[in-house]
Design a protein around this motif. Sequence first.
Motif, PDB file in Angstrom:
ATOM      1  N   LEU A   1      -6.942 -26.164   6.731  1.00 46.57           N
ATOM      2  CA  LEU A   1      -6.238 -26.269   8.009  1.00 46.57           C
ATOM      3  C   LEU A   1      -5.874 -24.882   8.537  1.00 46.57           C
ATOM      4  CD1 LEU A   1      -4.923 -27.802  10.297  1.00 46.57           C
ATOM      5  CD2 LEU A   1      -2.883 -28.099   8.867  1.00 46.57           C
ATOM      6  N   ALA A   2      -5.424 -23.992   7.674  1.00 40.13           N
ATOM      7  CA  ALA A   2      -5.084 -22.638   8.115  1.00 40.13           C
ATOM      8  C   ALA A   2      -6.299 -21.945   8.719  1.00 40.13           C
ATOM      9  CB  ALA A   2      -4.539 -21.825   6.941  1.00 40.13           C
ATOM     10  N   ALA A   3      -7.472 -22.137   8.093  1.00 39.82           N
ATOM     11  CA  ALA A   3      -8.699 -21.538   8.633  1.00 39.82           C
ATOM     12  C   ALA A   3      -9.041 -22.146   9.989  1.00 39.82           C
ATOM     13  CB  ALA A   3      -9.847 -21.743   7.651  1.00 39.82           C
ATOM     14  N   LEU A   4      -8.917 -23.458  10.100  1.00 37.55           N
ATOM     15  CA  LEU A   4      -9.223 -24.149  11.355  1.00 37.55           C
ATOM     16  C   LEU A   4      -8.297 -23.685  12.477  1.00 37.55           C
ATOM     17  CD1 LEU A   4     -10.706 -26.394  12.934  1.00 37.55           C
ATOM     18  CD2 LEU A   4      -9.018 -28.005  12.029  1.00 37.55           C
ATOM     19  N   LEU A   5      -7.011 -23.609  12.189  1.00 36.64           N
ATOM     20  CA  LEU A   5      -6.041 -23.175  13.199  1.00 36.64           C
ATOM     21  C   LEU A   5      -6.290 -21.731  13.632  1.00 36.64           C
ATOM     22  CD1 LEU A   5      -2.815 -24.753  11.665  1.00 36.64           C
ATOM     23  CD2 LEU A   5      -3.882 -25.436  13.826  1.00 36.64           C
ATOM     24  N   THR A   6      -6.600 -20.873  12.662  1.00 37.03           N
ATOM     25  CA  THR A   6      -6.846 -19.467  12.988  1.00 37.03           C
ATOM     26  C   THR A   6      -8.052 -19.314  13.890  1.00 37.03           C
ATOM     27  OG1 THR A   6      -5.879 -18.775  10.880  1.00 37.03           O
ATOM     28  CG2 THR A   6      -7.256 -17.169  12.023  1.00 37.03           C
ATOM     29  N   MET A   7      -9.142 -20.018  13.557  1.00 34.27           N
ATOM     30  CA  MET A   7     -10.343 -19.915  14.383  1.00 34.27           C
ATOM     31  C   MET A   7     -10.111 -20.467  15.787  1.00 34.27           C
ATOM     32  SD  MET A   7     -12.611 -18.195  12.970  1.00 34.27           S
ATOM     33  CE  MET A   7     -13.654 -18.475  14.397  1.00 34.27           C
ATOM     34  N   CYS A   8      -9.414 -21.575  15.887  1.00 31.21           N
ATOM     35  CA  CYS A   8      -9.152 -22.152  17.206  1.00 31.21           C
ATOM     36  C   CYS A   8      -8.229 -21.256  18.026  1.00 31.21           C
ATOM     37  CB  CYS A   8      -8.547 -23.553  17.059  1.00 31.21           C
ATOM     38  SG  CYS A   8      -9.760 -24.804  16.562  1.00 31.21           S
ATOM     39  N   GLU A   9      -7.330 -20.574  17.346  1.00 28.34           N
ATOM     40  CA  GLU A   9      -6.451 -19.641  18.053  1.00 28.34           C
ATOM     41  C   GLU A   9      -7.242 -18.432  18.539  1.00 28.34           C
ATOM     42  OE1 GLU A   9      -2.138 -17.393  17.450  1.00 28.34           O
ATOM     43  OE2 GLU A   9      -3.129 -18.352  15.739  1.00 28.34           O
ATOM     44  N   LEU A  10      -8.137 -17.907  17.690  1.00 28.06           N
ATOM     45  CA  LEU A  10      -8.981 -16.780  18.086  1.00 28.06           C
ATOM     46  C   LEU A  10      -9.874 -17.141  19.271  1.00 28.06           C
ATOM     47  CD1 LEU A  10     -10.074 -15.338  14.614  1.00 28.06           C
ATOM     48  CD2 LEU A  10      -8.621 -14.217  16.303  1.00 28.06           C
ATOM     49  N   ARG A  11     -10.340 -18.370  19.311  1.00 29.96           N
ATOM     50  CA  ARG A  11     -11.219 -18.815  20.398  1.00 29.96           C
ATOM     51  C   ARG A  11     -10.443 -19.201  21.651  1.00 29.96           C
ATOM     52  NH1 ARG A  11     -15.511 -23.033  17.976  1.00 29.96           N
ATOM     53  NH2 ARG A  11     -16.519 -22.619  19.976  1.00 29.96           N
ATOM     54  N   GLY A  12      -9.123 -19.155  21.572  1.00 33.25           N
ATOM     55  CA  GLY A  12      -8.317 -19.439  22.752  1.00 33.25           C
ATOM     56  C   GLY A  12      -8.084 -20.905  23.017  1.00 33.25           C
ATOM     57  N   PHE A  13      -8.364 -21.771  22.023  1.00 34.26           N
ATOM     58  CA  PHE A  13      -8.191 -23.205  22.231  1.00 34.26           C
ATOM     59  C   PHE A  13      -6.737 -23.626  22.069  1.00 34.26           C
ATOM     60  CE2 PHE A  13     -12.734 -23.999  20.391  1.00 34.26           C
ATOM     61  CZ  PHE A  13     -13.271 -23.412  21.523  1.00 34.26           C
ATOM     62  N   ILE A  14      -6.023 -22.943  21.181  1.00 31.42           N
ATOM     63  CA  ILE A  14      -4.644 -23.324  20.895  1.00 31.42           C
ATOM     64  C   ILE A  14      -3.779 -22.079  20.868  1.00 31.42           C
ATOM     65  CG2 ILE A  14      -5.386 -25.316  19.515  1.00 31.42           C
ATOM     66  CD1 ILE A  14      -4.625 -23.698  17.004  1.00 31.42           C
ATOM     67  N   ARG A  15      -2.482 -22.258  20.833  1.00 32.27           N
ATOM     68  CA  ARG A  15      -1.589 -21.129  20.612  1.00 32.27           C
ATOM     69  C   ARG A  15      -0.506 -21.528  19.616  1.00 32.27           C
ATOM     70  NH1 ARG A  15      -0.078 -22.984  25.702  1.00 32.27           N
ATOM     71  NH2 ARG A  15       2.143 -23.393  26.033  1.00 32.27           N
ATOM     72  N   ARG A  16      -0.041 -20.524  18.882  1.00 34.36           N
ATOM     73  CA  ARG A  16       0.956 -20.750  17.857  1.00 34.36           C
ATOM     74  C   ARG A  16       2.354 -20.521  18.441  1.00 34.36           C
ATOM     75  NH1 ARG A  16      -0.214 -17.495  12.588  1.00 34.36           N
ATOM     76  NH2 ARG A  16      -0.683 -16.024  14.249  1.00 34.36           N
ATOM     77  N   LEU A  17       3.277 -21.424  18.115  1.00 36.03           N
ATOM     78  CA  LEU A  17       4.660 -21.329  18.558  1.00 36.03           C
ATOM     79  C   LEU A  17       5.551 -20.962  17.379  1.00 36.03           C
ATOM     80  CD1 LEU A  17       4.660 -24.593  20.702  1.00 36.03           C
ATOM     81  CD2 LEU A  17       4.130 -22.276  21.477  1.00 36.03           C
ATOM     82  N   ASP A  18       6.811 -20.767  17.626  1.00 41.51           N
ATOM     83  CA  ASP A  18       7.745 -20.447  16.544  1.00 41.51           C
ATOM     84  C   ASP A  18       7.856 -21.614  15.565  1.00 41.51           C
ATOM     85  OD1 ASP A  18       8.245 -17.998  17.652  1.00 41.51           O
ATOM     86  OD2 ASP A  18      10.036 -18.635  18.741  1.00 41.51           O
ATOM     87  N   GLY A  19       8.134 -21.295  14.309  1.00 42.95           N
ATOM     88  CA  GLY A  19       8.415 -22.336  13.325  1.00 42.95           C
ATOM     89  C   GLY A  19       7.208 -23.126  12.885  1.00 42.95           C
ATOM     90  N   GLN A  20       6.005 -22.517  12.887  1.00 38.99           N
ATOM     91  CA  GLN A  20       4.759 -23.168  12.450  1.00 38.99           C
ATOM     92  C   GLN A  20       4.367 -24.348  13.330  1.00 38.99           C
ATOM     93  OE1 GLN A  20       5.291 -23.765   8.012  1.00 38.99           O
ATOM     94  NE2 GLN A  20       3.364 -22.623   7.991  1.00 38.99           N
ATOM     95  N   TYR A  21       4.710 -24.268  14.604  1.00 40.62           N
ATOM     96  CA  TYR A  21       4.276 -25.272  15.565  1.00 40.62           C
ATOM     97  C   TYR A  21       3.080 -24.745  16.346  1.00 40.62           C
ATOM     98  CZ  TYR A  21       8.333 -28.288  14.821  1.00 40.62           C
ATOM     99  OH  TYR A  21       9.254 -29.140  14.265  1.00 40.62           O
ATOM    100  N   TYR A  22       2.201 -25.665  16.751  1.00 41.56           N
ATOM    101  CA  TYR A  22       0.994 -25.317  17.503  1.00 41.56           C
ATOM    102  C   TYR A  22       0.855 -26.270  18.678  1.00 41.56           C
ATOM    103  CZ  TYR A  22      -0.277 -22.642  13.350  1.00 41.56           C
ATOM    104  OH  TYR A  22      -0.284 -21.741  12.320  1.00 41.56           O
ATOM    105  N   ILE A  23       0.168 -25.788  19.746  1.00 41.73           N
ATOM    106  CA  ILE A  23      -0.076 -26.636  20.892  1.00 41.73           C
ATOM    107  C   ILE A  23      -1.416 -26.229  21.512  1.00 41.73           C
ATOM    108  CG2 ILE A  23       1.094 -25.162  22.609  1.00 41.73           C
ATOM    109  CD1 ILE A  23       2.127 -27.813  23.881  1.00 41.73           C
ATOM    110  N   ARG A  24      -2.050 -27.191  22.121  1.00 45.20           N
ATOM    111  CA  ARG A  24      -3.351 -26.945  22.758  1.00 45.20           C
ATOM    112  C   ARG A  24      -3.189 -26.166  24.043  1.00 45.20           C
ATOM    113  NH1 ARG A  24      -7.793 -31.572  24.484  1.00 45.20           N
ATOM    114  NH2 ARG A  24      -8.789 -30.396  26.161  1.00 45.20           N
TER     115      ARG A  24
END
Length: 360
Positions: A334-357
């Motif tokens: 999951l960490a790898a998936l989230l990192t790649m999606c963040e690098l590609r601009g699909f998602i962004r990381r919020l405070d407290g280990q929260y993510y949003i599209r």
Amino acid sequence: MHLLGLHSLSEIGNARLTALLSYFGNAEAAWEASGKWPDVLGRGVNYQSMTEEMRGLDLVALYERFLRSDAKLLTLDDPRYPKLLAEITEPPYLLFYRGELPPDGALTLAMIGSRRATPYGRQAASYLAGGLAKAGAWIVGGLARGIDTCGHKAALDVGGKTIGVLGCGIDIVYPRENRELFEQVAQNGCIFSEYPLGMQPLAKNFPIRNRIISGLSQGVIVVEAGLKSGTQITVDYALEQGRSIYAVPGSIFSPASRGTHRMIKDCGIKPVACPEDVLEDFSSPLGQSVQQTLFAPLSVSDLTPDETRLLDYLVEQRHFNDIARELTLNTADLAALLTMCELRGFIRRLDGQYYIRNNV
């Protein structure tokens, strides 16, 4: 036959083969005049051992083995010899190859990294290699486990071209589990080897082989490398050869990325997060501007199944633990998936280990 014979002798490396052919004019003349070799090669050669090796060599059988390998030969003076490779220090005089030689003007980019790639590294290599191949680049690698395998497969998956450079004879498949990939690369690109037929994948071969990987490539992309990674050898060759070099940043906590981070810091290597970061430094293989090769807007077909599920779930902000439970992924994947999606601009990381599209 005589060229194959000279090349197969254990004490005749690239430099000595070149010297013999230059002096005698052709392989047959050199073979027949072996008594004069000390005049050409000087000291440091065990001529008695080499003479015995020549007597025990069946040239006809060697030639038949070459025919069975389905390989062809290139010599340095052949006009089809890759021009970039011909420019390096001590290019291989003789190359075995299978498949289709890359045309002049093709964009060739090496994808290198750890054999023990992490999920993040595999995903990053696949994403970058697939995107670059889709834009027309030939992806170069060593057909090794890990990052190399991901790069080759990603290029093939998008219908692109790829080049494998071996550290063994071209009639030897290594690693064995890559036999199917080996054949796919030969059918949809090219496989090269400078080593004699039957040469096993000895550890000493691979550092020497790496100069060909960088030599064939206009740019070299490092995806994952530890602090003592053999990947540094290829990077050193690339620096010597004046190639463009790129590195994919990883987690600051991951040992697999410490080498890449050091390369970025100490060697001034450009960090990359998407294919466009590489392509902007080159013209396309067709001579068009890079802007014309960049990708169409994101569509469902561009996403992996896990990426699709993730984006569907992140319409609202979600915690890391909730995402892991919903997608039934372990924390590393999951960490790898989230990192790649963040690098590609699909998602962004919020405070407290929260993510949003993002609105993609």
